[in-house]
Design a protein around this motif. Structure first.
Motif, mmCIF file in Angstrom:
data_model
loop_
_atom_site.group_PDB
_atom_site.id
_atom_site.type_symbol
_atom_site.label_atom_id
_atom_site.label_comp_id
_atom_site.label_asym_id
_atom_site.label_seq_id
_atom_site.Cartn_x
_atom_site.Cartn_y
_atom_site.Cartn_z
ATOM 1 N N UNK A 2 48.937 36.073 17.918
ATOM 2 C CA UNK A 2 48.636 36.583 19.386
ATOM 3 C C UNK A 2 50.001 36.711 20.278
ATOM 4 N N UNK A 3 49.898 37.658 20.953
ATOM 5 C CA UNK A 3 51.018 38.117 21.574
ATOM 6 C C UNK A 3 50.913 37.986 23.145
ATOM 7 N N UNK A 4 51.916 38.492 23.782
ATOM 8 C CA UNK A 4 51.898 38.221 25.317
ATOM 9 C C UNK A 4 50.621 38.762 25.978
ATOM 10 N N UNK A 5 50.617 40.287 25.620
ATOM 11 C CA UNK A 5 49.686 41.216 26.235
ATOM 12 C C UNK A 5 48.216 40.657 25.750
ATOM 13 N N UNK A 6 47.765 39.920 24.724
ATOM 14 C CA UNK A 6 46.553 39.229 24.329
ATOM 15 C C UNK A 6 46.152 38.225 25.486
ATOM 16 N N UNK A 9 47.521 38.356 32.205
ATOM 17 C CA UNK A 9 46.776 39.426 33.171
ATOM 18 C C UNK A 9 47.546 40.458 33.886
ATOM 19 N N UNK A 10 47.161 41.543 33.837
ATOM 20 C CA UNK A 10 47.639 42.799 34.085
ATOM 21 C C UNK A 10 47.788 42.765 35.824
ATOM 22 N N UNK A 11 47.110 42.060 36.619
ATOM 23 C CA UNK A 11 47.380 42.042 37.849
ATOM 24 C C UNK A 11 47.555 40.417 38.466
ATOM 25 N N UNK A 80 62.396 32.878 33.250
ATOM 26 C CA UNK A 80 62.069 33.997 32.089
ATOM 27 C C UNK A 80 60.804 34.386 31.974
ATOM 28 N N UNK A 81 60.835 35.776 31.567
ATOM 29 C CA UNK A 81 59.756 36.455 31.671
ATOM 30 C C UNK A 81 59.128 37.246 30.432
ATOM 31 N N UNK A 82 58.139 37.384 30.236
ATOM 32 C CA UNK A 82 57.823 38.151 29.058
ATOM 33 C C UNK A 82 57.132 39.401 29.243
ATOM 34 N N UNK A 83 57.153 40.583 28.619
ATOM 35 C CA UNK A 83 56.646 41.827 28.881
ATOM 36 C C UNK A 83 55.532 42.252 27.738
#
Length: 85
Positions: A2-6, A9-11, A80-83
């Motif tokens: 599983x990745x962050x983009x999975x 939320x986009x918004x 920290x953030x993830x992109x």
């Protein structure tokens, strides 16, 4: 894997450092989340995170006036953030 983009939320719902803590708490309640990213309104950059625990420990238990306190009074900086790729 599983990745962050999975899971992201986009918004996402977020707040600004100068927002009242009462607004942050209401956003958490309405969106059923326990934390919010804190974004600088001028730059759009992530500047911290505020959690429901932050609100309790730093505002309620810390005897701050919730009617006057801002998100900046409660937030954690240098988050920290993830992109997503």
């Amino acid at each position: 894997m599983t990745t962050c983009s999975d899971v992201m939320k986009r918004e996402p719902v977020y707040c600004a450092p100068e927002d009242p803590v009462t607004l942050a708490a209401d956003l958490m309640r309405r969106h059923a989340v326990a934390s919010l990213p804190v974004v600088d309104a001028r730059t759009g950059q992530l500047v911290g995170v505020v959690t429901d625990r932050d609100l309790v420990l730093k505002i309620v238990v810390g005897n701050c006036d919730a009617a006057r306190a801002t998100v900046q009074d409660a937030m954690t900086v240098n988050a920290a953030d993830s992109r997503a790729k």
